[in-house]
Scaffold this active site. Structure first.
Site, PDB file in Angstrom:
ATOM      1  CE  LYS A  35      46.190  11.047  -4.290  1.00 53.04           C
ATOM      2  NZ  LYS A  35      46.253   9.853  -3.449  1.00 53.04           N
TER       3      LYS A  35
ATOM      4  CG  PHE B 199      45.112   3.488  -2.128  1.00 50.03           C
ATOM      5  CD1 PHE B 199      45.408   2.383  -2.913  1.00 50.03           C
ATOM      6  CD2 PHE B 199      45.717   4.692  -2.442  1.00 50.03           C
ATOM      7  CE1 PHE B 199      46.281   2.484  -3.999  1.00 50.03           C
ATOM      8  CE2 PHE B 199      46.592   4.806  -3.527  1.00 50.03           C
ATOM      9  CZ  PHE B 199      46.865   3.697  -4.305  1.00 50.03           C
TER      10      PHE B 199
ATOM     11  CG  ASP C 103      47.802   7.592   3.827  1.00 55.63           C
ATOM     12  OD1 ASP C 103      47.941   8.754   3.394  1.00 55.63           O
ATOM     13  OD2 ASP C 103      47.871   6.579   3.109  1.00 55.63           O
TER      14      ASP C 103
END
Ligand SMILES: *Cc1c(COP(=O)(O)O)cnc(C)c1O
Length: 391
Positions: A244, A130, A215
Protein backbone atom coordinates in the site's frame (compact mmCIF):
# COMPACT_ATOMS: atom_id res chain seq x y z
CA UNK A 1 -24.12 -6.87 -24.80
CA UNK A 2 -25.09 -6.15 -21.22
CA UNK A 3 -21.74 -6.85 -19.58
CA UNK A 4 -19.55 -3.83 -18.98
CA UNK A 5 -16.15 -3.85 -20.68
CA UNK A 6 -14.56 -3.33 -17.27
CA UNK A 7 -15.37 -6.50 -15.36
CA UNK A 8 -18.02 -5.70 -12.74
CA UNK A 9 -16.06 -6.89 -9.68
CA UNK A 10 -16.47 -3.64 -7.73
CA UNK A 11 -19.48 -1.69 -6.45
CA UNK A 12 -18.05 1.62 -7.62
CA UNK A 13 -19.19 5.10 -6.69
CA UNK A 14 -20.08 7.11 -9.80
CA UNK A 15 -17.21 9.60 -9.61
CA UNK A 16 -14.36 10.00 -12.09
CA UNK A 17 -11.37 11.87 -10.76
CA UNK A 18 -9.15 13.89 -13.03
CA UNK A 19 -6.44 15.18 -10.74
CA UNK A 20 -5.34 15.51 -7.15
CA UNK A 21 -3.28 17.92 -5.12
CA UNK A 22 -2.17 17.12 -1.58
CA UNK A 23 -5.23 15.87 0.31
CA UNK A 24 -7.67 17.12 -2.35
CA UNK A 25 -9.11 15.34 -5.38
CA UNK A 26 -10.98 16.92 -8.27
CA UNK A 27 -13.42 15.48 -10.82
CA UNK A 28 -13.50 16.49 -14.47
CA UNK A 29 -16.84 18.24 -13.90
CA UNK A 30 -15.35 20.49 -11.23
CA UNK A 31 -16.33 18.84 -7.94
CA UNK A 32 -13.67 18.82 -5.22
CA UNK A 33 -13.24 16.36 -2.35
CA UNK A 34 -11.14 16.07 0.75
CA UNK A 35 -9.51 12.66 0.45
CA UNK A 36 -9.68 10.74 3.74
CA UNK A 37 -9.41 7.41 1.94
CA UNK A 38 -6.04 7.93 0.23
CA UNK A 39 -6.75 5.17 -2.28
CA UNK A 40 -7.13 2.75 0.67
CA UNK A 41 -4.04 3.87 2.59
CA UNK A 42 -1.91 4.04 -0.56
CA UNK A 43 -1.44 7.76 -1.22
CA UNK A 44 0.56 8.22 1.99
CA UNK A 45 1.96 11.54 0.76
CA UNK A 46 -1.27 12.70 -0.86
CA UNK A 47 -1.58 13.48 -4.54
CA UNK A 48 1.01 15.01 -6.87
CA UNK A 49 3.62 15.34 -4.13
CA UNK A 50 6.38 17.40 -5.83
CA UNK A 51 9.23 15.14 -4.65
CA UNK A 52 7.47 11.99 -5.90
CA UNK A 53 6.52 13.60 -9.20
CA UNK A 54 10.10 14.76 -9.79
CA UNK A 55 11.58 11.36 -8.90
CA UNK A 56 9.21 9.45 -11.15
CA UNK A 57 9.64 11.89 -14.05
CA UNK A 58 13.42 11.69 -13.82
CA UNK A 59 13.37 7.88 -13.72
CA UNK A 60 10.82 7.69 -16.55
CA UNK A 61 13.25 9.46 -18.85
CA UNK A 62 16.09 7.08 -17.98
CA UNK A 63 14.95 3.47 -17.51
CA UNK A 64 11.61 1.86 -16.64
CA UNK A 65 12.30 -1.83 -16.44
CA UNK A 66 15.22 -4.21 -16.69
CA UNK A 67 13.91 -7.48 -15.12
CA UNK A 68 15.65 -9.15 -12.21
CA UNK A 69 18.25 -10.72 -14.49
CA UNK A 70 20.42 -7.74 -13.50
CA UNK A 71 21.19 -5.76 -10.38
CA UNK A 72 18.77 -2.88 -9.77
CA UNK A 73 20.38 0.04 -7.94
CA UNK A 74 17.03 1.31 -6.61
CA UNK A 75 16.33 -2.10 -5.01
CA UNK A 76 19.68 -2.10 -3.26
CA UNK A 77 19.08 1.42 -1.94
CA UNK A 78 15.50 0.78 -0.80
CA UNK A 79 16.31 -2.62 0.75
CA UNK A 80 19.19 -1.11 2.72
CA UNK A 81 16.89 1.62 4.03
CA UNK A 82 14.13 -0.82 4.99
CA UNK A 83 16.70 -3.02 6.73
CA UNK A 84 18.22 -0.02 8.55
CA UNK A 85 14.78 1.06 9.75
CA UNK A 86 13.18 -2.26 10.75
CA UNK A 87 13.84 -5.67 12.32
CA UNK A 88 14.52 -7.12 8.88
CA UNK A 89 17.85 -8.24 7.44
CA UNK A 90 16.73 -8.83 3.86
CA UNK A 91 13.95 -7.74 1.49
CA UNK A 92 12.22 -9.27 -1.54
CA UNK A 93 10.31 -6.88 -3.84
CA UNK A 94 7.00 -7.65 -5.54
CA UNK A 95 4.01 -5.66 -6.80
CA UNK A 96 1.15 -5.87 -4.32
CA UNK A 97 0.05 -6.74 -0.82
CA UNK A 98 -1.33 -10.15 -1.72
CA UNK A 99 1.92 -11.05 -3.45
CA UNK A 100 3.94 -9.88 -0.46
CA UNK A 101 1.81 -12.06 1.82
CA UNK A 102 2.12 -15.06 -0.51
CA UNK A 103 5.86 -14.48 -0.47
CA UNK A 104 6.21 -14.52 3.30
CA UNK A 105 3.98 -17.61 3.61
CA UNK A 106 6.09 -19.40 0.97
CA UNK A 107 9.22 -18.39 2.89
CA UNK A 108 7.76 -19.76 6.15
CA UNK A 109 7.14 -23.14 4.53
CA UNK A 110 10.59 -23.23 2.98
CA UNK A 111 12.23 -22.16 6.26
CA UNK A 112 10.94 -25.34 7.92
CA UNK A 113 11.43 -27.58 4.89
CA UNK A 114 15.07 -26.48 4.66
CA UNK A 115 15.45 -27.94 8.15
CA UNK A 116 13.99 -31.26 6.97
CA UNK A 117 10.55 -30.58 8.45
CA UNK A 118 8.39 -31.02 5.36
CA UNK A 119 5.32 -31.63 7.53
CA UNK A 120 5.47 -28.12 9.01
CA UNK A 121 3.46 -26.18 6.47
CA UNK A 122 0.29 -24.99 8.16
CA UNK A 123 -0.25 -21.36 9.06
CA UNK A 124 -2.50 -20.06 11.82
CA UNK A 125 -4.38 -16.93 10.78
CA UNK A 126 -7.01 -14.78 12.46
CA UNK A 127 -10.70 -14.82 11.66
CA UNK A 128 -11.97 -11.66 10.01
CA UNK A 129 -8.48 -11.16 8.54
CA UNK A 130 -7.65 -9.80 5.11
CA UNK A 131 -4.45 -10.77 3.30
CA UNK A 132 -5.41 -10.19 -0.35
CA UNK A 133 -7.30 -11.93 -3.15
CA UNK A 134 -5.04 -14.64 -4.58
CA UNK A 135 -6.28 -18.22 -4.19
CA UNK A 136 -4.01 -18.85 -1.21
CA UNK A 137 -4.65 -15.52 0.48
CA UNK A 138 -8.45 -15.80 0.36
CA UNK A 139 -7.96 -19.08 2.22
CA UNK A 140 -5.58 -17.34 4.63
CA UNK A 141 -8.21 -14.66 5.28
CA UNK A 142 -10.86 -17.33 5.55
CA UNK A 143 -13.79 -14.98 4.93
CA UNK A 144 -16.82 -16.64 3.37
CA UNK A 145 -17.60 -13.61 1.17
CA UNK A 146 -14.15 -13.83 -0.44
CA UNK A 147 -14.09 -17.65 -0.74
CA UNK A 148 -17.61 -18.04 -2.18
CA UNK A 149 -17.52 -19.73 -5.57
CA UNK A 150 -13.79 -20.39 -5.60
CA UNK A 151 -13.71 -23.83 -3.96
CA UNK A 152 -11.76 -25.92 -3.22
CA UNK A 153 -9.98 -23.75 -0.66
CA UNK A 154 -6.19 -23.81 -0.60
CA UNK A 155 -5.10 -26.12 2.20
CA UNK A 156 -2.80 -25.07 5.00
CA UNK A 157 -4.58 -22.34 6.94
CA UNK A 158 -6.14 -22.72 10.40
CA UNK A 159 -8.29 -19.88 11.72
CA UNK A 160 -8.60 -18.64 15.28
CA UNK A 161 -10.24 -15.61 16.87
CA UNK A 162 -8.21 -12.39 16.49
CA UNK A 163 -6.79 -11.35 19.86
CA UNK A 164 -7.33 -14.74 21.47
CA UNK A 165 -4.02 -16.24 22.71
CA UNK A 166 -5.64 -19.32 24.23
CA UNK A 167 -7.34 -20.25 20.98
CA UNK A 168 -4.11 -19.64 19.08
CA UNK A 169 -2.15 -21.91 21.41
CA UNK A 170 -4.81 -24.62 21.15
CA UNK A 171 -4.58 -24.54 17.34
CA UNK A 172 -0.83 -25.24 17.26
CA UNK A 173 0.04 -28.75 16.03
CA UNK A 174 3.31 -30.41 14.95
CA UNK A 175 2.36 -29.23 11.43
CA UNK A 176 2.23 -25.54 12.30
CA UNK A 177 4.85 -23.41 10.54
CA UNK A 178 3.81 -19.88 11.35
CA UNK A 179 1.28 -17.49 12.86
CA UNK A 180 0.08 -14.60 10.69
CA UNK A 181 -1.70 -11.48 11.96
CA UNK A 182 -2.41 -7.90 11.02
CA UNK A 183 -1.29 -5.77 14.01
CA UNK A 184 -4.49 -3.81 13.35
CA UNK A 185 -7.12 -5.59 11.26
CA UNK A 186 -7.90 -3.18 8.43
CA UNK A 187 -10.65 -4.49 6.14
CA UNK A 188 -12.03 -6.25 9.22
CA UNK A 189 -13.06 -2.89 10.67
CA UNK A 190 -9.89 -1.26 12.14
CA UNK A 191 -9.53 -3.63 15.07
CA UNK A 192 -6.24 -3.13 16.95
CA UNK A 193 -4.55 -6.10 18.56
CA UNK A 194 -3.33 -5.07 22.02
CA UNK A 195 0.30 -5.16 23.11
CA UNK A 196 -0.20 -8.20 25.36
CA UNK A 197 -1.53 -10.09 22.34
CA UNK A 198 1.57 -9.18 20.29
CA UNK A 199 3.89 -10.19 23.11
CA UNK A 200 1.95 -13.41 23.68
CA UNK A 201 2.18 -14.35 20.00
CA UNK A 202 5.94 -13.73 20.02
CA UNK A 203 6.41 -15.89 23.12
CA UNK A 204 4.27 -18.65 21.65
CA UNK A 205 6.14 -18.59 18.33
CA UNK A 206 9.43 -18.88 20.24
CA UNK A 207 8.15 -21.68 22.45
CA UNK A 208 6.94 -23.81 19.51
CA UNK A 209 9.57 -22.84 16.92
CA UNK A 210 7.06 -21.03 14.67
CA UNK A 211 7.63 -17.95 12.59
CA UNK A 212 5.69 -14.86 13.58
CA UNK A 213 4.51 -13.05 10.45
CA UNK A 214 2.92 -9.60 10.45
CA UNK A 215 0.79 -8.33 7.62
CA UNK A 216 1.67 -4.62 7.66
CA UNK A 217 0.37 -3.98 4.16
CA UNK A 218 -2.07 -1.40 5.56
CA UNK A 219 -0.51 -0.50 8.94
CA UNK A 220 3.00 0.04 7.57
CA UNK A 221 4.81 3.08 6.13
CA UNK A 222 3.91 5.49 8.90
CA UNK A 223 0.15 4.96 8.93
CA UNK A 224 -0.02 4.49 12.72
CA UNK A 225 2.61 7.15 13.53
CA UNK A 226 5.58 4.76 13.54
CA UNK A 227 7.19 3.49 10.34
CA UNK A 228 5.73 0.05 11.17
CA UNK A 229 2.97 -0.72 13.66
CA UNK A 230 4.96 -3.49 15.40
CA UNK A 231 7.22 -0.72 16.75
CA UNK A 232 4.48 0.24 19.23
CA UNK A 233 5.15 -3.11 20.93
CA UNK A 234 8.52 -4.23 22.21
CA UNK A 235 8.58 -7.32 20.00
CA UNK A 236 9.52 -7.93 16.39
CA UNK A 237 8.18 -10.42 13.86
CA UNK A 238 10.30 -12.83 11.79
CA UNK A 239 8.70 -11.76 8.55
CA UNK A 240 6.46 -8.96 7.40
CA UNK A 241 4.54 -7.98 4.27
CA UNK A 242 4.43 -4.31 3.22
CA UNK A 243 2.74 -2.69 0.22
CA UNK A 244 0.00 0.00 0.00
CA UNK A 245 1.82 3.16 1.20
CA UNK A 246 5.25 1.89 0.11
CA UNK A 247 5.05 3.34 -3.41
CA UNK A 248 2.82 6.30 -2.57
CA UNK A 249 0.49 5.24 -5.40
CA UNK A 250 2.90 3.24 -7.54
CA UNK A 251 2.17 -0.52 -7.25
CA UNK A 252 4.95 -2.10 -5.19
CA UNK A 253 5.14 -4.59 -2.34
CA UNK A 254 7.89 -6.08 -0.21
CA UNK A 255 8.65 -9.08 1.99
CA UNK A 256 10.83 -8.08 4.94
CA UNK A 257 12.44 -10.99 6.79
CA UNK A 258 15.19 -11.91 9.22
CA UNK A 259 18.46 -13.47 8.09
CA UNK A 260 17.35 -16.90 9.34
CA UNK A 261 14.42 -16.80 6.91
CA UNK A 262 16.18 -15.08 4.01
CA UNK A 263 19.03 -17.56 3.90
CA UNK A 264 16.74 -20.39 2.75
CA UNK A 265 15.71 -18.30 -0.29
CA UNK A 266 18.44 -19.29 -2.75
CA UNK A 267 18.58 -18.12 -6.39
CA UNK A 268 15.60 -19.52 -8.28
CA UNK A 269 13.40 -20.16 -5.24
CA UNK A 270 11.10 -17.17 -5.78
CA UNK A 271 10.75 -14.42 -8.32
CA UNK A 272 8.74 -11.74 -10.06
CA UNK A 273 9.12 -10.22 -13.52
CA UNK A 274 8.08 -6.73 -12.49
CA UNK A 275 9.02 -6.87 -8.80
CA UNK A 276 11.26 -3.98 -7.80
CA UNK A 277 11.68 -2.50 -11.26
CA UNK A 278 13.50 0.83 -11.56
CA UNK A 279 10.29 2.85 -11.89
CA UNK A 280 8.74 1.29 -8.79
CA UNK A 281 11.97 1.72 -6.85
CA UNK A 282 12.20 5.40 -7.83
CA UNK A 283 8.70 5.95 -6.45
CA UNK A 284 9.30 3.98 -3.25
CA UNK A 285 12.70 5.57 -2.60
CA UNK A 286 11.10 8.99 -3.03
CA UNK A 287 8.41 8.05 -0.48
CA UNK A 288 11.20 6.88 1.84
CA UNK A 289 13.08 10.17 1.41
CA UNK A 290 10.07 12.00 2.82
CA UNK A 291 8.92 9.51 5.45
CA UNK A 292 12.44 9.21 6.91
CA UNK A 293 12.88 12.99 7.24
CA UNK A 294 13.35 13.58 10.99
CA UNK A 295 10.13 15.58 11.39
CA UNK A 296 7.82 13.40 9.32
CA UNK A 297 6.67 10.64 11.70
CA UNK A 298 6.45 13.12 14.61
CA UNK A 299 4.11 15.14 12.37
CA UNK A 300 1.92 12.08 11.82
CA UNK A 301 1.70 11.52 15.58
CA UNK A 302 1.08 15.23 16.22
CA UNK A 303 -1.70 15.52 13.64
CA UNK A 304 -3.25 12.30 14.95
CA UNK A 305 -3.19 13.75 18.48
CA UNK A 306 -4.91 16.82 17.07
CA UNK A 307 -7.54 14.76 15.24
CA UNK A 308 -8.51 12.14 17.83
CA UNK A 309 -10.12 14.36 20.52
CA UNK A 310 -12.09 16.28 17.87
CA UNK A 311 -13.26 13.07 16.23
CA UNK A 312 -14.15 11.50 19.58
CA UNK A 313 -16.22 14.59 20.39
CA UNK A 314 -18.09 14.57 17.08
CA UNK A 315 -18.79 10.85 17.46
CA UNK A 316 -20.16 11.47 20.98
CA UNK A 317 -22.32 14.30 19.61
CA UNK A 318 -24.10 11.92 17.20
CA UNK A 319 -24.85 8.79 19.21
CA UNK A 320 -27.63 7.70 16.83
CA UNK A 321 -25.22 7.67 13.87
CA UNK A 322 -21.90 6.57 15.38
CA UNK A 323 -21.15 3.91 17.96
CA UNK A 324 -17.43 4.42 18.56
CA UNK A 325 -14.09 5.32 17.09
CA UNK A 326 -11.06 3.00 17.18
CA UNK A 327 -7.63 2.59 15.63
CA UNK A 328 -4.20 4.12 15.93
CA UNK A 329 -2.56 7.20 14.43
CA UNK A 330 -4.14 7.92 11.05
CA UNK A 331 -5.68 4.46 10.71
CA UNK A 332 -9.11 5.16 12.10
CA UNK A 333 -12.42 3.29 12.16
CA UNK A 334 -15.83 4.83 12.82
CA UNK A 335 -18.22 2.09 13.82
CA UNK A 336 -21.67 3.20 12.74
CA UNK A 337 -25.21 2.62 13.94
CA UNK A 338 -26.76 3.43 10.57
CA UNK A 339 -25.49 1.46 7.53
CA UNK A 340 -21.89 2.49 6.81
CA UNK A 341 -22.72 2.70 3.10
CA UNK A 342 -25.19 5.50 3.87
CA UNK A 343 -22.61 7.31 5.99
CA UNK A 344 -20.00 7.06 3.22
CA UNK A 345 -22.51 8.32 0.63
CA UNK A 346 -23.50 11.27 2.85
CA UNK A 347 -19.83 12.13 3.46
CA UNK A 348 -19.40 12.20 -0.34
CA UNK A 349 -22.39 14.53 -0.66
CA UNK A 350 -20.56 16.86 1.73
CA UNK A 351 -17.20 16.52 -0.04
CA UNK A 352 -15.33 13.90 2.02
CA UNK A 353 -13.97 10.60 0.68
CA UNK A 354 -13.71 7.65 3.09
CA UNK A 355 -13.53 3.84 2.80
CA UNK A 356 -15.87 1.16 4.10
CA UNK A 357 -14.82 -1.85 6.15
CA UNK A 358 -16.46 -4.84 7.82
CA UNK A 359 -18.34 -4.55 11.13
CA UNK A 360 -20.31 -1.58 9.74
CA UNK A 361 -17.23 0.61 9.95
CA UNK A 362 -16.12 3.65 7.95
CA UNK A 363 -12.34 3.96 7.60
CA UNK A 364 -10.61 7.32 7.80
CA UNK A 365 -7.18 6.90 6.17
CA UNK A 366 -6.08 10.42 5.29
CA UNK A 367 -2.77 11.13 3.61
CA UNK A 368 -0.06 11.38 6.27
CA UNK A 369 0.65 14.97 5.16
CA UNK A 370 -2.73 16.41 6.24
CA UNK A 371 -2.78 19.74 8.03
CA UNK A 372 -4.76 20.93 11.03
CA UNK A 373 -6.98 22.99 8.70
CA UNK A 374 -7.79 19.86 6.67
CA UNK A 375 -8.59 17.94 9.85
CA UNK A 376 -10.91 20.79 10.90
CA UNK A 377 -12.60 20.69 7.50
CA UNK A 378 -13.11 16.92 7.74
CA UNK A 379 -14.50 17.15 11.28
CA UNK A 380 -16.92 19.85 10.09
CA UNK A 381 -18.12 17.61 7.25
CA UNK A 382 -18.49 14.60 9.55
CA UNK A 383 -20.53 16.75 11.95
CA UNK A 384 -22.83 18.16 9.24
CA UNK A 385 -23.24 14.82 7.47
CA UNK A 386 -24.07 13.07 10.75
CA UNK A 387 -26.63 15.76 11.63
CA UNK A 388 -28.32 15.16 8.27
CA UNK A 389 -28.34 11.39 8.89
CA UNK A 390 -29.69 11.29 12.44
CA UNK A 391 -32.93 9.29 12.44
C1 LIG B 1 -4.83 -4.32 1.07
C2 LIG B 1 -4.31 -5.42 1.93
C3 LIG B 1 -3.78 -6.58 1.37
C4 LIG B 1 -3.82 -6.87 -0.12
O1 LIG B 1 -3.10 -5.95 -0.85
P1 LIG B 1 -3.28 -5.91 -2.46
O2 LIG B 1 -2.24 -4.91 -2.88
O3 LIG B 1 -4.69 -5.48 -2.71
O4 LIG B 1 -3.01 -7.27 -2.95
C5 LIG B 1 -3.25 -7.52 2.22
N1 LIG B 1 -3.24 -7.33 3.55
C6 LIG B 1 -3.73 -6.23 4.12
C7 LIG B 1 -3.67 -6.06 5.60
C8 LIG B 1 -4.30 -5.23 3.33
O5 LIG B 1 -4.83 -4.15 3.90
Amino acid sequence: MSISAVMPTYARTDLVFERGQGAMMYTADGRSFLDFGAGVAVNALGHAHPHLVAALKAQAEKLWHTSNLYRVAGQEKLAERLVANSFADSVFFCNSGAEAMEGVVKMARRYHQAQGEANKYRVITARNAFHGRTLAMISAGGQEKHLDGFAPNVDGFDHVAFGNLNETRAAITPQTAAVVVEPIQGEGGILPGDLEYMKGLRAMADEFGLLLIFDEVQTGMGRTGKLFAYEWSDITPDAMAVAKGLGGGFPVGACLVTEAVAKVMKPGTHGSTFGGNPLAMAAANAVMDVVLEPGFLPHVRMIADYLWPKLTAVVAKHPKVFELVRGKGLMIGLKCKVPNTEVIARFIDHGLLTVGAADNTVRLLPPLIITEAEVDAAIGIIDRAAASLAP
